[in-house]
Design an enzyme around this catalytic site. Structure first.
Site, PDB file in Angstrom:
ATOM      1  N   ASP A 250      -1.701  -2.749  -9.230  1.00 37.77           N
ATOM      2  CA  ASP A 250      -2.349  -3.839  -8.495  1.00 37.77           C
ATOM      3  C   ASP A 250      -3.731  -3.416  -8.010  1.00 37.77           C
ATOM      4  OD1 ASP A 250      -1.426  -2.412  -6.247  1.00 37.77           O
ATOM      5  OD2 ASP A 250       0.460  -3.507  -6.391  1.00 37.77           O
ATOM      6  N   LYS A 272      -2.478  -7.715  -6.450  1.00 39.30           N
ATOM      7  CA  LYS A 272      -2.438  -8.858  -5.601  1.00 39.30           C
ATOM      8  C   LYS A 272      -3.691  -8.884  -4.759  1.00 39.30           C
ATOM      9  CE  LYS A 272       2.418  -8.594  -5.133  1.00 39.30           C
ATOM     10  NZ  LYS A 272       2.867  -7.305  -4.648  1.00 39.30           N
ATOM     11  N   MET A 385      -3.374  -5.044   6.693  1.00 40.30           N
ATOM     12  CA  MET A 385      -3.744  -6.423   6.323  1.00 40.30           C
ATOM     13  C   MET A 385      -4.180  -7.231   7.537  1.00 40.30           C
ATOM     14  SD  MET A 385      -0.670  -7.164   3.608  1.00 40.30           S
ATOM     15  CE  MET A 385       0.565  -6.099   4.309  1.00 40.30           C
TER      16      MET A 385
END
Ligand code: SAH
Length: 464
Positions: A250, A272, A385
């Site tokens: 990813d 992602k 995040m």
């Protein structure tokens, strides 16, 4: 890459060597090993050179270089101490689209000679792209020490069976697996210890057995690639990266790390990115199962640690259900990597006795976290995040009782050469971040330990 690394088959073609001195002699010896037919041109050609090239297939012209000397040659090497002449040869060769090398003048070359480890037919070439031949030689010397001299014999042995195995095993994957077992097992050991006949009959038996029972089973390696710096990979990660047939990776996996996987492995990008999930989670899991069922060794390479906000668990659940063998390799998670490289210890006897990792990922502009638990004093909070939700996060922490002057750091692209550390307080950091040009991925660390950053930052980082 500044140069294309290739091995060129001379097939007795003519090579022009301009120069007849010591350096030219060294080059002549080197090229003779690869079967060159030499044309040497120089005002003075040493007696040694004449002796070396005494055979009729070589040409020696003891006179100044002339442009016609370039006729019918495959490559050109200039090894004179006359810079003007070297330049002239280089220009004329390039005009004719000929590969040309000028000793010690990389700017005049369009190809360069690497340092080599010669276990013919096995060759290992090292080049510094002309920047530091000494470094390349040093590395070559190290390689010499751990490539056994019998590898040449082993390569010959394997080469002799190549066609037979190709005919016998039609599937590429199965054939590769067959060869890996040969190279890593007793057959290679026998060759290396000089027992070629025994090795030959063992290999023939193996091929016969394989054809009677050709099944190969696939497997999956769920591997943590760490936060970015390739030096933070584990030994096991590297080993599995180099043996997998297919790689699913990813966005967080850097190109540098990806380049360390097997060169011929198929590489599939599966996401992602925030708001841009290249492949839904279900499809990734299903793809892992399908590839493994085809008999492939599948590497699922994830940033950081696969079991920390990596959905690693979800991905292997389906594998377990399908009874596909798998293994999980831990990686250095962003919290460890970023905190170390930013000089912010996550725990410290004076400041924090515990550390909590949370995700700041927002759903419908909300962040569902147990705020009461997160505002505890003497605790470090690490937020993955959390960039988008940073203002909300800081605000909630203050609202729930954490001091607005608590130090906070935001680490961008931690452990990479682009690492940047922004520091402030719960109150000030959102503004500081908004004013800066921040790039993902970023990690947020909240707590008094952040105050140690100024003192402990050991890495030449772009601290703002
Ligand atoms: N499994 C990963 C985390 C995946 S979630 C791990 O263990 O590290 C993705 C988040 O990790 C990013 O949004 C960011 O918050 C964090 N992250 C990963 N690599 C990072 C890096 N080099 N620098 C800063 N944050 C990083």
């Amino acid at each position: 890459m500044e140069y294309l690394p290739i091995f060129y088959k001379l097939d007795s073609r003519r090579v022009l060597l301009v120069g007849g001195g010591k350096i030219a002699l060294r080059k002549a010896r080197f090229m003779l090993r690869a079967g060159a037919r030499l044309r040497v041109v120089g005002t003075e050609v040493s007696a040694q050179m004449k002796k070396l090239l005494a055979h009729a297939e070589h040409e020696i012209y003891e006179r100044p270089y002339r442009e016609e000397d370039l006729q019918d040659v495959a490559i050109v090497v200039a090894a004179t101490d006359d810079a003007e002449l070297n330049k002239q040869v280089s220009t004329a060769a390039k005009q004719r689209n000929l590969p040309v090398n000028v000793v010690d003048q990389p700017e005049l070359c369009n190809f360069i000679f690497p340092s080599i480890v010669d276990r013919s037919p096995l060759l290992v070439a090292v080049s510094s792209s002309g920047k530091s031949p000494v470094l390349a030689r040093l590395l070559r010397a190290r390689l010499e020490t751990f490539i056994p001299s019998a590898y040449g014999t082993l390569t010959e042995f394997l080469g002799a069976f190549r066609q037979q195995v190709k005919t016998g095993i039609s599937s590429f994957t199965q054939r590769m697996r067959f060869w890996e077992e040969v190279v890593n097992g007793p057959i290679a050991e026998l060759v290396l210890s000089g027992k070629g006949e025994q090795a030959k009959s063992l290999l023939e038996d193996k091929l016969k057995n394989h054809n009677q029972n050709p099944s190969v089973s696939g497997e999956v390696y769920l591997v943590g690639a760490g936060p970015g710096d390739p030096d933070l990979l584990t030994f096991r990660a590297l080993r599995l990266m180099q043996q997998a047939d297919v790689v699913l990776y990813d966005r967080l996996v850097s190109e540098q790390i990806l380049n360390m996987t097997r060169q011929d492995a198929e590489k599939i990008h599966v996401g992602k990115q925030r708001q841009l999930h290249t492949m839904p989670q279900q499809d990734i899991s299903a793809l892992l199962v399908r590839l493994a069922q085809e008999g492939k060794r599948v590497l699922r390479l994830k940033g950081g640690d696969p079991f920390i906000f990596g959905r690693g668990g979800e991905e292997i659940e389906m594998l377990a259900e399908a009874r596909i063998p798998f293994q999980v390799v831990p990686g250095i998670t962003a919290a460890s990597g970023c905190s170390c490289y930013a000089g912010i210890p996550l725990t410290h006897r004076d400041y924090a006795q515990s550390v909590v990792f949370v995700t700041g990922h927002m759903k419908n502009d909300k962040c569902d976290l147990d705020w009461e638990h997160l505002v505890q004093e003497n605790q470090t909070l690490v937020v993955y995040m959390g960039l988008i939700g940073l203002p909300l996060l800081c605000n909630e922490l203050i609202q729930h009782g954490r001091d607005k002057n608590t130090p906070v750091a935001l680490i961008q692209q931690g452990t990479t050469p682009e690492q940047k550390v922004l520091t402030g307080t719960l109150e000030s950091l959102p503004g500081i971040v908004e004013a800066a040009d921040v790039k993902a991925p970023t990690l947020i660390i909240v707590g008094d330990v952040v105050s140690l950053h100024n003192k402990l930052a050991w890495r030449e980082a772009k601290t703002v």
